[in-house]
Design an enzyme around this catalytic site. Structure first.
Site, PDB file in Angstrom:
ATOM      1  N   CYS B  83      -0.924   4.665   1.172  1.00 55.16           N
ATOM      2  CA  CYS B  83      -1.538   3.598   0.381  1.00 55.16           C
ATOM      3  C   CYS B  83      -1.134   3.669  -1.086  1.00 55.16           C
ATOM      4  CB  CYS B  83      -3.054   3.648   0.513  1.00 55.16           C
ATOM      5  SG  CYS B  83      -3.584   3.585   2.225  1.00 55.16           S
ATOM      6  N   HIS B 332      -6.898  -5.004   0.387  1.00 55.94           N
ATOM      7  CA  HIS B 332      -6.114  -3.769   0.350  1.00 55.94           C
ATOM      8  C   HIS B 332      -4.946  -3.846   1.329  1.00 55.94           C
ATOM      9  CE1 HIS B 332      -4.934   0.289  -0.155  1.00 55.94           C
ATOM     10  NE2 HIS B 332      -5.722   0.862   0.725  1.00 55.94           N
TER      11      HIS B 332
END
Lengths: 131, 384, 352
Positions: B83, B332
């Site tokens: 991420c 996200h």
């Protein structure tokens, strides 16, 4: 999981094989080639005792597809009495019974299977230690 | 090494973009950034993407994106750090320009996550954890952060309500961000009563599954005057890694890679936590924002929860966190998140952030995290 | 040279389902089942428990009692009618998990409920022949009964493991005599690719179980000259609570002789684990010098009979691993039929 991927770690999965750095004494599960504390490269291998205690925990209620039939289930970080920490499901327990510091022992269980036709992956899960 | 600056940023609205593919999403945001900078050719590009193979069945994104962005034969690199892929792509773009190798470099990030089901997405995300020794036991990313939350609550008395305050604040900020996936306002009660995911985290403690991209154009600082818009200088960068498995960390209530990457950036920039007018941090879960805020040195250990509850991290607070709405409200798309933080900071420092504009903001920090803290990338930017 | 048990261990899943819970789903009369079969409840394996996992845990308990180096185990035999694989041995996983590989003979046995005693029988034979130092025989099952069938009230899960050896200083119980009895009697079977077994209803009783068990025990008594009164304990295969009681009566054994090893009312029928688990419960309480008879039964049909004499080490050894009656009570969780159906994979799930 392809058979080779679990097969090559049977000593760790089945016997909880760990390693102790000969230079600084730090223990690792699974064994490593380099100590991350002192960069030592010589290790003594040993099989851990199957006892430890819960360091932290949660209850997984939204799992990946692979575990969809098993949820909800408790998972924890277990500190083994021999030193290393590992992640494990905590089973045969009511969720409110799981606490930081709870003594556990590891039992041999199925971890996953590749559908109805693939291989079954075995390993350990924690259960409350009682005598 | 040359000083570098951001001269253009771009980002489309995030969400479930059913009609758009990975390359559509990326190219649209990249073109916005190029238009913002006023350039149509690039010296090089870096594409942050965590798992396009698992999410969208496409690897080799460096070539895919350069090709579809009309940039023939340029060096284009896919960057992966789970991420933190986007933040790392931005760092590498900065290093590329700083080295003198290229003058106009695009840093982008993209993830197309909704083509696969939620269970498969959970599996793909879990590959940022230790697949062999964590995920094999069924632990998910919410599960890993939930275990940090349990440890943090036990050690510092952090409460369920304090976690909820993080989500409430970020959704409030996101309600003023037209590109946010979930711009609705929520309440503490709403968070506490939302569907359980991994105790104590509920669905409203978790960042969503998102399709999205973001892009930034990096140039040498001394070339900024040649462009039409204001540049924002990158004054510090840091990147650190930690054990891949959460269980191998001695202290589960802090994130060592966050502290280490921040230390590098603080040292390089000569700034400290007190000098920051606001920060964009990796709030993949509410507990993550609290622990990151402590690991960055914004608050003492154990004080992140009370600070969130007291409003110290709101737009008007002592240290505003995530004026964009954060991962929580904005969305996200894992590979894009780190670049989107740069987009927000650039717009804030240029005074373009509209209703969520932080007054007189001059210095800001972006923190982007991979996995359960196995990697962290920090940047500090300042108005020029 | 005396050969016998130098280590024994049991393992039982912690979930239980009561007879009433099954009966109410199928509209059956629970009191008549409880009375007719003398069954109160049965063990239910979790989704992550199978013959292999139960065998490993039982074998580890047996190893703890034996105190030997697992590398000295020269044979691993797992008897079960619910091996997780149709092709690929259970025994290899068990042997690997206890550290007995690679210098080891290994085979899986299947003979309905008799497969566990077969493993014991063959391990004992190899030790006695001097071919191996120690041999492990395990009886384990996670047996299935078709929904609504009489077997659903009894088909349970559990495992018992025995390490055979000839070391006098390790001896828990010597095996003094064995006897085997078998005929071709199709009272219970499961064809390849079938999920649930089938059975011959009342044909499983008189011409199958009772003829075989009484034939086997009578044969053993004739061979040895022993009488029922010479035994302190007797363990018969226990598909339900009633069959072993009737067999005992037919053969002249008393209720007191069989009651210690008759676990079935609280445990259910653990198939290959049934009489072996009963034997572990007896060893948990027996005194040195006590003589024990164990008679297994496997549909198809056959019985293996053993005569044991308990040794001095039993008192020390039994404390080195959990006792079977303790396992029967430890951390027990009762499940409802819905969860039971899920755990036993009786619910048809979406194809993946």
């Amino acid at each position: 999981m392809p058979p080779a991927r679990s097969w090559r770690t049977y000593p760790q999965g089945y016997m909880l094989e760990a390693a102790r750095c000969k230079k600084c004494g730090k223990t690792f599960f699974p064994p490593r080639l380099v100590c991350n504390k002192c960069q030592g490269r010589e290790f003594e291998r040993f099989n851990m005792q199957r006892t430890g205690k819960v360091v932290t925990h949660t209850v997984i209620r939204t799992p990946s597809d692979e575990f969809s039939g098993e949820a909800p289930f408790a998972v924890g970080v277990i500190e083994m009495d021999d030193g290393p920490r590992l992640t494990s499901q905590i089973v045969d327990v009511s969720f409110d019974e799981v606490k930081i510091g709870m003594p556990v022992k590891l039992e041999f269980r199925r971890l996953s299977s590749e559908g109805d036709a693939g291989i079954i992956n075995y390993g350990h899960k924690a259960v409350p230690a009682r005598t | 090494m040359r000083d570098v600056a951001v001269i253009g940023v771009g980002m489309q609205k995030w969400g479930e973009l059913w009609a758009k593919s990975t390359r559509d999403i990326f190219v649209e945001s990249a073109l916005l950034a190029m238009d913002d900078a006023g350039v149509d050719t690039l010296g090089a590009m870096y594409v942050g993407s965590m798992a396009p193979g698992l999410f969208a069945d496409q690897e080799h994104l460096g070539s895919v994106m350069a090709d579809y962005l009309g940039q023939k034969l340029i060096p284009s690199t896919r960057v992966e750090s789970a991420c933190a892929s986007g933040g790392l792509a931005f760092r590498l773009a900065c290093m590329d320009v700083a080295s003198g190798m290229h003058d106009v470099v695009l840093a982008g990030g993209v993830e197309k996550m909704t083509d696969i089901g939620g269970g498969d997405a959970t599996h793909a995300l879990a590959s940022a954890a230790d697949m062999k020794w964590e995920a094999v036991h069924g632990v998910t990313f919410p599960g890993l952060y939930a275990m940090m939350a349990v440890a943090h609550m036990a050690k510092y008395g952090t409460t369920r309500e304090q976690l909820a305050h993080v989500a409430v604040k970020n959704h409030y900020n996101g309600s003023m961000n037209s590109r946010a996936q979930f711009p609705m306002k929520i309440t503490v009660e709403g968070v506490i009563n939302s569907v359980k995911v991994a105790d104590p985290l509920n669905i409203l403690d978790c960042s969503p599954i998102t399709d999205g991209a973001a892009a930034a154009i990096v140039v040498p600082a001394d070339m900024v005057k040649d462009f039409k818009k204001a540049g924002v200088k990158v004054i510090g960068t840091g990147h650190a890694t930690d054990t891949i498995a959460l269980h191998d960390r001695e202290d589960l209530t802090t994130l060592a890679a966050v502290s280490a990457s921040a230390e590098q950036a603080y040292k390089m920039s000569g700034k400290g936590p007190r000098d920051l007018d606001f920060v964009e941090v990796h709030d993949c879960f509410t507990i993550a924002e609290i622990i990151v805020s402590e690991s960055l040195g914004l608050f003492e250990r154990g004080k992140g929860g009370p600070a969130a509850e007291a409003g110290d991290t709101g737009l008007e607070g002592r240290t505003p966190i995530n004026p964009s709405g954060g991962l929580k409200s904005k969305g996200h798309p894992v590979g894009a998140t780190g670049v989107a933080q740069i987009v927000e900071i650039t717009e804030q420092l240029r005074g373009e952030a509209g209703k969520r504009q932080i007054k007189n903001a001059r210095v800001a920090l972006a923190q982007n995290m991979g996995g359960s803290g196995g990697s962290s990338v920090v940047h500090i930017l300042e108005v020029m | 040279m005396a050969v016998g048990i130098i280590g024994y261990g049991a393992h039982i899943p912690r979930r239980r389902i009561k007879v009433e819970e099954i009966a109410k789903v199928w509209g059956a009369d629970a009191p008549s089942f409880k009375k007719g079969l003398e069954l109160l409840q049965k063990s239910v394996p979790a989704l992550d428990e199978d013959t292999i996992t139960l065998s490993v845990e039982a074998a580890r308990n047996a190893l703890a009692r034996a105190g030997i180096d697992p590398k000295d185990i020269g044979a691993v035999y797992i008897g079960s009618e619910s091996h997780p694989y149709a092709v690929k041995p259970s025994g290899t996983t068990v042997a690997e998990a206890i550290g007995a590989t690679p210098d080891c003979h290994c085979a899986d046995f299947e003979f309905a409920c008799k497969a566990g005693s077969e493993g014991m029988f063959v391990a004992y034979g190899l030790v006695k022949a001097g071919l191996i130092k120690y041999g492990l025989g395990v009886g384990a099952d996670t047996s299935q009964g078709a929904p609504g069938d009489a077997l659903e009230y009894s088909a349970a899960a559990g495992a018992a493991a025995f390490i055979m050896g000839a070391d006098d200083n390790l001896m828990i119980a010597t095996i003094d005599e064995t006897y085997a009895f078998m005929t071709d009697t199709p009272d219970f079977w499961r064809r390849e690719h079938q999920f649930y077994p089938s059975h011959g209803g009342r044909f499983t009783g008189e011409p199958a179980y009772f003829r075989t068990v009484t034939g086997a025990v009578t044969g053993l008594l004739d061979k040895t000259g022993l009488k029922p009164g010479d035994f302190k304990y007797a363990v018969f295969h226990q598909p339900n609570g009633k069959f072993p009681k009737r067999a005992a009566k037919l053969l002249g054994f008393s209720f007191e002789q069989i009651e210690v090893g008759r676990l079935v009312p609280l445990l259910g029928n653990t198939y290959s684990g049934s009489s072996p688990l009963g034997l572990t419960a007896v060893l948990d309480v027996a005194d040195p010098g006590d003589r024990i008879l164990m008679c297994s039964y496997g549909s198809g049909a056959g019985s293996d009979v053993f005569v044991f004499t308990v040794g001095d080490r039993v008192r020390k050894a039994r404390e080195m691993a959990p006792k079977t009656r303790w396992l029967l009570d430890e951390n027990v969780k009762y499940v409802e039929y819905g969860e039971y159906a899920k755990l036993r994979r009786k619910i048809r799930l979406a194809e993946k």
